[in-house]
Design an enzyme around this catalytic site. Structure first.
Site: not given
Length: 310
Positions: A101, A105, A115, A117, A154, A269-270
């Protein structure tokens, strides 16, 4: 998802893991080549009984103000609600989940945030066959709109999908538009891209090949946009607007994003890695609206709406 996926082998799981780790490395290397001064710092972590991961973060670079490209492979005794929302019959199963993931920025507000994932889930229950599926995609969040960038993004996504089925791009684009929608603001987060989840409707080899093609197309989609915009001049007003729009990014990630919710709900999770996606500087201005006729207003009128970019 059209049905239970059936048996999955340890060798297949290892293939997915190896690909995702390689994808993480290639993306970091590609972005470092653009930034030139900023470098990704690696934080490898282990969680007792919960899995492993490798967080890679860049900050205060010449091009990228903050970015993270995370890999995780986690295990849990019970699927969290965010993972079984569309498949309630899987609730209560043990699971393993792995994925890459990333959120990037940029410094320059003329460069969009991106982004991506790509993830693989296996849900298991004693006495029953495991259920596996892939999910992921990528999306673009501009602060100032350029048709050329949206069309390139796209069209790259479309070409990657069409290697497998011409129907995939319009389907995944629609799902992306619907998913990355900030309901309480009644506006899209950005200009979309691809989104798919619960995907196992082809044999494993074909599903995995599709995920590899989409994952490998991310740099092809994003890097030319960064190169075109990173040296454009901008004002303090442009930077202020970027920070304002970043607030929308934060709102979506903390309220709706399945990956964030999965990390928080799963218990494996972390936190530092889960919240890595949040931008370093954000602002909320009470009841602010852009002046008519400005480039800021054009973002809303021309870009933050569902549109065919190909």
């Amino acid at each position: 998802m059209t049905g239970d996926a059936g048996l999955i082998t340890a060798a297949q799981i290892a293939m997915v893991r190896d690909y995702l780790l390689g994808l993480q490395q290639r993306i970091c290397s590609g972005l470092e080549a653009i930034d030139q001064t900023g470098k990704f710092h690696t934080d490898a972590w282990d969680r007792d009984g919960g899995g492993t991961g490798r967080s890679r973060v860049i900050s205060d670079g010449a091009v990228f103000e903050k970015g993270g490209v995370n890999f995780s492979h986690v295990f849990g005794e019970k699927l969290p609600p965010s993972a079984s929302a569309t498949r309630p019959e899987l609730a209560g199963r043990s699971f393993q989940a792995m994925g890459v993931s990333l959120v990037i920025h940029p410094n320059n507000p003329m460069v969009p945030t991106s982004h991506a994932n790509f993830r693989f889930f296996i849900a298991e229950k004693p006495g029953e066959e495991p259920v596996w599926w892939f999910g992921g995609g990528y999306d673009l969040t501009p602060y100032y709109g350029f048709d050329e960038d949206c069309e390139h993004w796209h069209n790259t996504a479309k070409r990657a999908c069409e290697q497998f089925d011409a129907a995939l791009y319009p389907r995944f684009k629609k799902q992306c538009d619907e998913y990355f929608y900030i309901k309480h603001r009644d506006e899209p987060r950005g200009v979309g891209g691809l989104f798919f989840d619960d995907f196992n409707e082809m044999p494993f080899e074909d599903c995995f090949a599709m995920v590899q093609a989409l994952g490998d197309s991310y740099l092809e989609a994003y890097c030319p946009i960064v190169e075109r915009r990173k040296d454009l001049s901008y004002t303090e007003q442009n930077k202020r607007f970027q920070c304002y729009r970043r607030g929308r990014y934060v709102e979506f990630n903390l309220v709706y994003d399945r990956g964030t919710l999965f990390g928080l709900q799963s218990g494996v999770g972390r936190i530092e890695s889960i919240l890595m996606s949040l931008p370093p500087v954000v602002r909320w201005d009470y009841d602010w609206h852009p002046e008519p006729g400005t480039e800021e207003a054009r973002l809303y009128s021309d870009y933050l709406r569902f549109r065919d970019w190909t």
